[in-house]
Design an enzyme around this catalytic site. Structure first.
Site, PDB file in Angstrom:
ATOM      1  N   THR A   1       0.830  -1.219   0.000  1.00 26.52           N
ATOM      2  CA  THR A   1       0.000   0.000   0.000  1.00 26.52           C
ATOM      3  C   THR A   1       0.863   1.267   0.000  1.00 26.52           C
ATOM      4  O   THR A   1       0.357   2.335  -0.301  1.00 26.52           O
ATOM      5  CB  THR A   1      -0.959   0.049   1.214  1.00 26.52           C
ATOM      6  OG1 THR A   1      -0.184  -0.044   2.407  1.00 26.52           O
ATOM      7  CG2 THR A   1      -1.977  -1.083   1.173  1.00 26.52           C
TER       8      THR A   1
ATOM      9  N   ASP B   1       8.947  -7.603   3.158  1.00 27.86           N
ATOM     10  CA  ASP B   1       7.672  -7.866   3.831  1.00 27.86           C
ATOM     11  C   ASP B   1       7.990  -8.327   5.249  1.00 27.86           C
ATOM     12  O   ASP B   1       8.491  -9.439   5.455  1.00 27.86           O
ATOM     13  CB  ASP B   1       6.921  -8.963   3.061  1.00 27.86           C
ATOM     14  CG  ASP B   1       5.602  -9.331   3.726  1.00 27.86           C
ATOM     15  OD1 ASP B   1       5.334  -8.840   4.844  1.00 27.86           O
ATOM     16  OD2 ASP B   1       4.841 -10.107   3.119  1.00 27.86           O
TER      17      ASP B   1
ATOM     18  N   TYR C   1      -8.414  -5.976  11.050  1.00 32.26           N
ATOM     19  CA  TYR C   1      -7.511  -4.885  11.450  1.00 32.26           C
ATOM     20  C   TYR C   1      -7.551  -4.716  12.973  1.00 32.26           C
ATOM     21  O   TYR C   1      -6.520  -4.705  13.639  1.00 32.26           O
ATOM     22  CB  TYR C   1      -7.953  -3.600  10.755  1.00 32.26           C
ATOM     23  CG  TYR C   1      -7.088  -2.391  11.018  1.00 32.26           C
ATOM     24  CD1 TYR C   1      -5.784  -2.330  10.563  1.00 32.26           C
ATOM     25  CD2 TYR C   1      -7.603  -1.290  11.701  1.00 32.26           C
ATOM     26  CE1 TYR C   1      -5.003  -1.202  10.774  1.00 32.26           C
ATOM     27  CE2 TYR C   1      -6.836  -0.160  11.921  1.00 32.26           C
ATOM     28  CZ  TYR C   1      -5.533  -0.111  11.460  1.00 32.26           C
ATOM     29  OH  TYR C   1      -4.767   1.006  11.673  1.00 32.26           O
TER      30      TYR C   1
ATOM     31  N   ARG D   1     -10.466   6.630   2.489  1.00 32.30           N
ATOM     32  CA  ARG D   1     -10.764   7.376   3.704  1.00 32.30           C
ATOM     33  C   ARG D   1     -11.452   8.689   3.380  1.00 32.30           C
ATOM     34  O   ARG D   1     -11.348   9.214   2.270  1.00 32.30           O
ATOM     35  CB  ARG D   1      -9.528   7.563   4.542  1.00 32.30           C
ATOM     36  CG  ARG D   1      -9.532   6.383   5.491  1.00 32.30           C
ATOM     37  CD  ARG D   1      -8.413   6.132   6.279  1.00 32.30           C
ATOM     38  NE  ARG D   1      -7.160   6.029   5.640  1.00 32.30           N
ATOM     39  CZ  ARG D   1      -6.068   5.840   6.354  1.00 32.30           C
ATOM     40  NH1 ARG D   1      -6.129   5.786   7.639  1.00 32.30           N
ATOM     41  NH2 ARG D   1      -4.925   5.722   5.745  1.00 32.30           N
TER      42      ARG D   1
HETATM   43  N1  UDP Z   1     -17.083   8.159   4.933  1.00 33.43           N
HETATM   44  C1  UDP Z   1     -18.022   8.818   4.171  1.00 33.43           C
HETATM   45  N2  UDP Z   1     -17.802   8.960   2.820  1.00 33.43           N
HETATM   46  C2  UDP Z   1     -16.695   8.486   2.196  1.00 33.43           C
HETATM   47  C3  UDP Z   1     -15.712   7.832   2.982  1.00 33.43           C
HETATM   48  C4  UDP Z   1     -15.936   7.679   4.350  1.00 33.43           C
HETATM   49  O1  UDP Z   1     -19.054   9.272   4.698  1.00 33.43           O
HETATM   50  O2  UDP Z   1     -16.591   8.653   0.960  1.00 33.43           O
HETATM   51  C5  UDP Z   1     -17.312   8.004   6.396  1.00 33.43           C
HETATM   52  C6  UDP Z   1     -17.113   6.595   6.939  1.00 33.43           C
HETATM   53  O3  UDP Z   1     -18.286   5.815   6.826  1.00 33.43           O
HETATM   54  C7  UDP Z   1     -16.784   6.892   8.403  1.00 33.43           C
HETATM   55  C8  UDP Z   1     -16.049   8.240   8.326  1.00 33.43           C
HETATM   56  O4  UDP Z   1     -16.351   8.797   7.053  1.00 33.43           O
HETATM   57  O5  UDP Z   1     -17.954   7.076   9.158  1.00 33.43           O
HETATM   58  C9  UDP Z   1     -14.527   8.097   8.425  1.00 33.43           C
HETATM   59  O6  UDP Z   1     -14.129   7.084   7.548  1.00 33.43           O
HETATM   60  P1  UDP Z   1     -12.628   6.714   7.275  1.00 33.43           P
HETATM   61  O7  UDP Z   1     -12.627   5.549   6.339  1.00 33.43           O
HETATM   62  O8  UDP Z   1     -11.898   7.943   6.875  1.00 33.43           O
HETATM   63  O9  UDP Z   1     -12.009   6.275   8.681  1.00 33.43           O
HETATM   64  P2  UDP Z   1     -12.522   5.352   9.884  1.00 33.43           P
HETATM   65  O10 UDP Z   1     -13.958   4.893   9.664  1.00 33.43           O
HETATM   66  O11 UDP Z   1     -11.577   4.226   9.931  1.00 33.43           O
HETATM   67  O12 UDP Z   1     -12.439   6.269  11.044  1.00 33.43           O
END
Ligand code: UDP
Length: 329
Positions: A37, A58, A147, A188
């Site tokens: 990644t 790795d 994870y 994210r």
């Molecule tokens: N999220 C969203 N739209 C996107 C991507 C993520 O609404 O296009 C939301 C996701 O469902 C979560 C929050 O944003 O509630 C943060 O997501 P991220 O994947 O950044 O991190 P994590 O959930 O691991 O905190």
């Protein structure tokens, strides 16, 4: 003679910022990554530094380092939900076998080690804000289990090496962090929203947008990690920015920042998506004298400038990783 540091996950978002910080502090840095990644472009600016070297490896396999080591920073792991859904076994292996190898190396070299843990050890938390003594609410067999449980195992084995072998260990629980060098398509929320705004697409809010996160700018995080490594605290410490915001409000902030007049559209909330997340950082304040200094307005501006400076074709690349050779056909 400068002190030697091994940084795993060196070509990733956090790893690359840590390499830069330790090079700037005068350490000799060995960056290690298998580039599943991570990307070499994240280390481009360090490649001519005399006190930086890169090793493609790795770390779920035995790690060989010929020289002595003073510190190990173990930051190798897929870290975004879409990544660890695509490569679940590698995620479990790097958190468990990879951590075991790093701890074994720390013991052999008499090095101090800090491992990257995560707010995900708290799962979908029933305590708010999250303090380090909260044990969490994780679904081991849910999509995030690969994870979350790997990181929980990581904490357990790190503590065991500390108590049983006397290895000097540190555990940092990292909350949502953002900044330059995130992968635009890592799924994210921040790169997703900024990428959508730059492509002129609507911003995708998962669920109703009422779920919260607390976003920390990467430079603040790196400072917290540096201080924790140099401290004498073997117990887990939260490092993150407690400034909490709902994802709906965050989308509005991104639209304002980018000045793009995009709309928001709503999609299904991923399974086990935590409803709220905010670090209690009392311990970091007390033990490390650390607080975040960069507020979201400033951090977002720096990050937006980075994404804007990327070549346009980056915006349209479907994948920014090397999964192909790892994914079972
Ligand atoms: N999220 C969203 N739209 C996107 C991507 C993520 O609404 O296009 C939301 C996701 O469902 C979560 C929050 O944003 O509630 C943060 O997501 P991220 O994947 O950044 O991190 P994590 O959930 O691991 O905190």
């Amino acid at each position: 003679m400068s002190k030697k540091v091994l940084i795993t996950g060196a070509a990733g978002f956090l790893g690359s910022h840590l390499c830069e910080r330790f090079v700037n502090e005068g350490f000799h840095v060995i960056g290690m990554d298998n580039l599943i990644t991570g990307r070499m472009s994240n280390l481009e600016h360090l490649k001519n530094e005399a006190n930086f070297e890169f090793v493609n490896h790795d770390i779920s396999e035995h790690i060989d380092v010929e020289t002595g080591l003073d510190y190990i920073l173990h930051f190798a792991s897929p870290a975004s939900p879409i990544d660890y859904l695509k490569i679940p076994i590698q995620t479990l292996k790097v958190g468990s076998l990879g951590t075991h190898n790093c701890l074994g190396l720390a013991k052999a070299k008499n090095a101090r080690i800090i491992v990257a843990s995560t707010s995900e050890v708290y799962g979908d938390p029933t305590v708010h804000p999250q303090t380090e003594d909260y044990w969490g609410n994780v679904n081991p067999v849910g999509p995030r289990g690969v994870y979350d449980e790997a990181k929980r195992f990581q904490e357990a084995i790190t503590m065991a090496y500390h108590t049983y072998h006397g290895v000097e260990t540190r555990i940092v629980r990292i909350f949502n962090t953002y900044g330059p060098r995130m992968r635009l398509n890592d799924g994210r929320v921040l790169p997703a929203f900024i990428g959508q705004a730059l492509r002129g697409e609507d911003l995708t809010i998962f669920g109703d947008g009422s779920q919260t996160r607390s976003f920390c700018f990467v430079d603040d995080l790196v400072e917290g990690i540096y201080r924790l490594l140099m401290s004498d605290c073997p117990n887990p410490v939260n490092v993150g920015n407690p400034d909490e915001i709902s994802i709906g409000d965050f989308a509005e902030e991104i639209i304002k920042l980018t000045g793009t007049n995009q709309k928001v559209i709503y999609k299904d909330l991923p399974v086990n998506d935590p409803k709220q997340r905010q670090p209690d950082i009392s311990k970091a304040i007390e033990l490390l004298g650390w607080t975040p200094k960069i507020d979201r307005a400033e951090g977002l501006r720096i990050t937006y400038d980075y994404f804007r400076s990327l070549p346009e074709e980056e915006l349209y690349k479907k994948e920014h990783n090397n999964f192909e050779k790892y994914i079972k056909k």
